[in-house]
Design a protein around this motif. Structure first.
Motif, PDB file in Angstrom:
ATOM      1  N   PHE A  61      19.904  36.708  27.235  1.00 60.83           N
ATOM      2  CA  PHE A  61      20.525  37.791  26.473  1.00 60.83           C
ATOM      3  C   PHE A  61      21.050  37.311  25.128  1.00 60.83           C
ATOM      4  CE2 PHE A  61      24.250  40.215  25.148  1.00 60.83           C
ATOM      5  CZ  PHE A  61      23.657  41.467  24.983  1.00 60.83           C
ATOM      6  N   GLU A  62      21.677  36.137  25.086  1.00 59.55           N
ATOM      7  CA  GLU A  62      22.240  35.639  23.833  1.00 59.55           C
ATOM      8  C   GLU A  62      21.156  35.453  22.778  1.00 59.55           C
ATOM      9  OE1 GLU A  62      25.101  35.007  26.988  1.00 59.55           O
ATOM     10  OE2 GLU A  62      22.962  34.479  26.820  1.00 59.55           O
ATOM     11  N   LEU A  63      19.963  35.003  23.210  1.00 60.21           N
ATOM     12  CA  LEU A  63      18.866  34.837  22.263  1.00 60.21           C
ATOM     13  C   LEU A  63      18.436  36.194  21.714  1.00 60.21           C
ATOM     14  CD1 LEU A  63      16.700  33.134  20.860  1.00 60.21           C
ATOM     15  CD2 LEU A  63      15.320  33.325  22.931  1.00 60.21           C
ATOM     16  N   TYR A  64      18.355  37.177  22.600  1.00 66.25           N
ATOM     17  CA  TYR A  64      17.998  38.533  22.169  1.00 66.25           C
ATOM     18  C   TYR A  64      19.057  39.092  21.221  1.00 66.25           C
ATOM     19  CZ  TYR A  64      17.569  43.621  22.575  1.00 66.25           C
ATOM     20  OH  TYR A  64      17.484  44.960  22.306  1.00 66.25           O
ATOM     21  N   TYR A  65      20.325  38.901  21.559  1.00 64.62           N
ATOM     22  CA  TYR A  65      21.431  39.474  20.788  1.00 64.62           C
ATOM     23  C   TYR A  65      21.503  38.873  19.380  1.00 64.62           C
ATOM     24  CZ  TYR A  65      26.146  41.007  19.591  1.00 64.62           C
ATOM     25  OH  TYR A  65      27.228  41.581  18.965  1.00 64.62           O
ATOM     26  N   TRP A  66      21.331  37.557  19.294  1.00 64.73           N
ATOM     27  CA  TRP A  66      21.522  36.880  18.021  1.00 64.73           C
ATOM     28  C   TRP A  66      20.232  36.689  17.232  1.00 64.73           C
ATOM     29  CZ3 TRP A  66      26.171  36.881  16.255  1.00 64.73           C
ATOM     30  CH2 TRP A  66      27.266  36.791  17.121  1.00 64.73           C
ATOM     31  N   TYR A  67      19.122  37.176  17.737  1.00 62.08           N
ATOM     32  CA  TYR A  67      17.853  36.947  17.042  1.00 62.08           C
ATOM     33  C   TYR A  67      17.878  37.611  15.667  1.00 62.08           C
ATOM     34  CZ  TYR A  67      12.925  35.920  16.501  1.00 62.08           C
ATOM     35  OH  TYR A  67      11.730  35.400  16.066  1.00 62.08           O
ATOM     36  N   PRO A  68      17.541  36.879  14.616  1.00 60.01           N
ATOM     37  CA  PRO A  68      17.580  37.471  13.272  1.00 60.01           C
ATOM     38  C   PRO A  68      16.384  38.389  13.025  1.00 60.01           C
ATOM     39  CG  PRO A  68      16.856  35.198  13.158  1.00 60.01           C
ATOM     40  CD  PRO A  68      17.237  35.448  14.594  1.00 60.01           C
ATOM     41  N   GLY A  69      16.637  39.567  12.476  1.00 60.41           N
ATOM     42  CA  GLY A  69      15.546  40.485  12.166  1.00 60.41           C
ATOM     43  C   GLY A  69      14.983  41.148  13.405  1.00 60.41           C
ATOM     44  N   ASN A  70      13.719  41.563  13.317  1.00 61.32           N
ATOM     45  CA  ASN A  70      13.060  42.247  14.431  1.00 61.32           C
ATOM     46  C   ASN A  70      12.826  41.277  15.585  1.00 61.32           C
ATOM     47  OD1 ASN A  70      12.866  44.680  12.992  1.00 61.32           O
ATOM     48  ND2 ASN A  70      10.962  44.025  12.012  1.00 61.32           N
ATOM     49  N   TRP A  71      13.069  41.743  16.797  1.00 60.43           N
ATOM     50  CA  TRP A  71      12.878  40.932  17.993  1.00 60.43           C
ATOM     51  C   TRP A  71      11.423  40.539  18.154  1.00 60.43           C
ATOM     52  CZ3 TRP A  71      14.818  37.820  21.349  1.00 60.43           C
ATOM     53  CH2 TRP A  71      14.269  37.657  22.625  1.00 60.43           C
ATOM     54  N   ARG A  72      11.160  39.244  18.269  1.00 58.72           N
ATOM     55  CA  ARG A  72       9.795  38.738  18.451  1.00 58.72           C
ATOM     56  C   ARG A  72       9.658  37.983  19.765  1.00 58.72           C
ATOM     57  NH1 ARG A  72       6.414  38.576  13.822  1.00 58.72           N
ATOM     58  NH2 ARG A  72       5.453  36.633  14.487  1.00 58.72           N
ATOM     59  N   GLY A  73      10.612  38.211  20.677  1.00 58.71           N
ATOM     60  CA  GLY A  73      10.518  37.599  21.997  1.00 58.71           C
ATOM     61  C   GLY A  73       9.655  38.426  22.934  1.00 58.71           C
ATOM     62  N   HIS A  74       9.779  38.184  24.239  1.00 53.60           N
ATOM     63  CA  HIS A  74       8.956  38.876  25.217  1.00 53.60           C
ATOM     64  C   HIS A  74       9.390  40.329  25.357  1.00 53.60           C
ATOM     65  CE1 HIS A  74       7.735  34.920  27.444  1.00 53.60           C
ATOM     66  NE2 HIS A  74       7.568  34.856  26.153  1.00 53.60           N
ATOM     67  N   VAL A  75       8.401  41.219  25.329  1.00 48.09           N
ATOM     68  CA  VAL A  75       8.645  42.654  25.486  1.00 48.09           C
ATOM     69  C   VAL A  75       8.160  43.127  26.851  1.00 48.09           C
ATOM     70  CG1 VAL A  75       8.096  44.952  24.579  1.00 48.09           C
ATOM     71  CG2 VAL A  75       8.494  43.048  22.994  1.00 48.09           C
TER      72      VAL A  75
END
Length: 280
Positions: A177-191
């Motif tokens: 969650f912390e990675l998702y919350y603090w990710y800069p700009g548009n989320w590019r993690g797993h959808v």
């Protein structure tokens, strides 16, 4: 090189060549990563000299192993992950690709240039990052593949053993969650991660013939070393619990892209008896 996959001398040589030239130290551990598994899969279907397009290649580390094994490789990526844009990362990636004999095409908003047909197009750890259906992307890439050529994809297994155990303990199966919350700009993690049925369904929807769908270990680094032996033993008897799905599907002669469902097919899929129900 010690690991769970047996390798021959040629693979040892290729991996050593890539590791020595790769500009980002510690990026991958050849003993526990999917680089060897991916290369061995390609070797089962194509001979060296075959043309390969690696879409979403990132730093071209997996592409480079195949190039070192004698394949003619083209890598494509927008290089817009956050770390790609920091420091000299982009320049180092392109210099590495050139050194390994890889044609690297950075996607800067324009279409891919026209090329001769490829024998195989591969996407590794790409589809799970897409916010929309992969339909248009994959249909477009398959148009660049010769008849009876291949699509090769690897995706995280949404129900691997580690995630099943996390859910049983009340933990999330989604990215941190912390990675998702603090990710800069548009989320590019797993959808959206995949299951075996999703992989088979993808091949069917694209009009391809599945040639190989199997569970693989590409992310053993996420399993603490003290649990790794037990994890490998358990997943040996239950391949569906491995961390990654690997699928190779073949393009049949006369293949034509199917961009959308017709009216009847869409209503059957959604359960709508009439288009009027869309208004409710």
């Amino acid at each position: 090189m010690q690991g769970y996959i047996e390798v021959d001398t040629e693979m040892e040589r290729a991996m050593t060549q890539v590791i020595d030239a790769f500009p980002f130290r510690g990026y991958f551990d050849p003993a526990i990563s999917g680089h060897i598994s991916i290369a061995q899969t390609v070797q089962r279907f194509l001979k060296p000299g075959s043309r390969i397009l690696d879409f979403g290649a990132g730093p071209a580390d997996k592409t480079a192993v195949l190039a070192a094994l004698g394949y003619e490789c083209t890598a494509v990526d927008d290089l817009q992950d956050e770390w790609h844009k920091r420091g000299r990362a982009r320049q180092l990636i392109l210099e590495f690709a050139e050194k390994m004999g890889i044609e690297y095409i950075p996607l800067d908003g324009g279409p891919l240039p026209d090329t001769e047909p490829f024998d195989l197009v591969m996407l590794h750890d790409v589809l799970e990052h897409l916010h929309d259906s992969p339909r248009d992307l994959l249909n477009g890439l398959l148009e660049r593949v010769r008849n009876e050529g291949y699509l090769f994809v690897t995706v995280p297994n949404h129900v691997n053993l580690r995630k099943r155990l996390d859910v049983l303990r009340g933990r999330t199966s989604h990215p941190q969650f912390e990675l998702y919350y603090w990710y800069p700009g548009n989320w590019r993690g797993h959808v959206r991660e995949y299951t075996e049925g999703d992989c088979v369904g993808l091949a069917k929807a694209l009009g391809l013939k599945p040639r190989e769908v199997r569970g693989a270990h590409h992310m053993l680094c996420k399993v603490p070393p003290r649990f790794r032996r037990a994890y490998l033993a358990a997943s040996r008897f239950m391949p569906s619990t491995r961390d990654t799905w690997s699928m190779v599907a073949q393009k049949p002669p006369g293949w034509v892209a199917k961009p959308e469902l017709d009216d009847t097919e869409f209503r059957e899929l959604t359960g709508l008896k009439s288009w009027g129900e869309l208004a409710h």
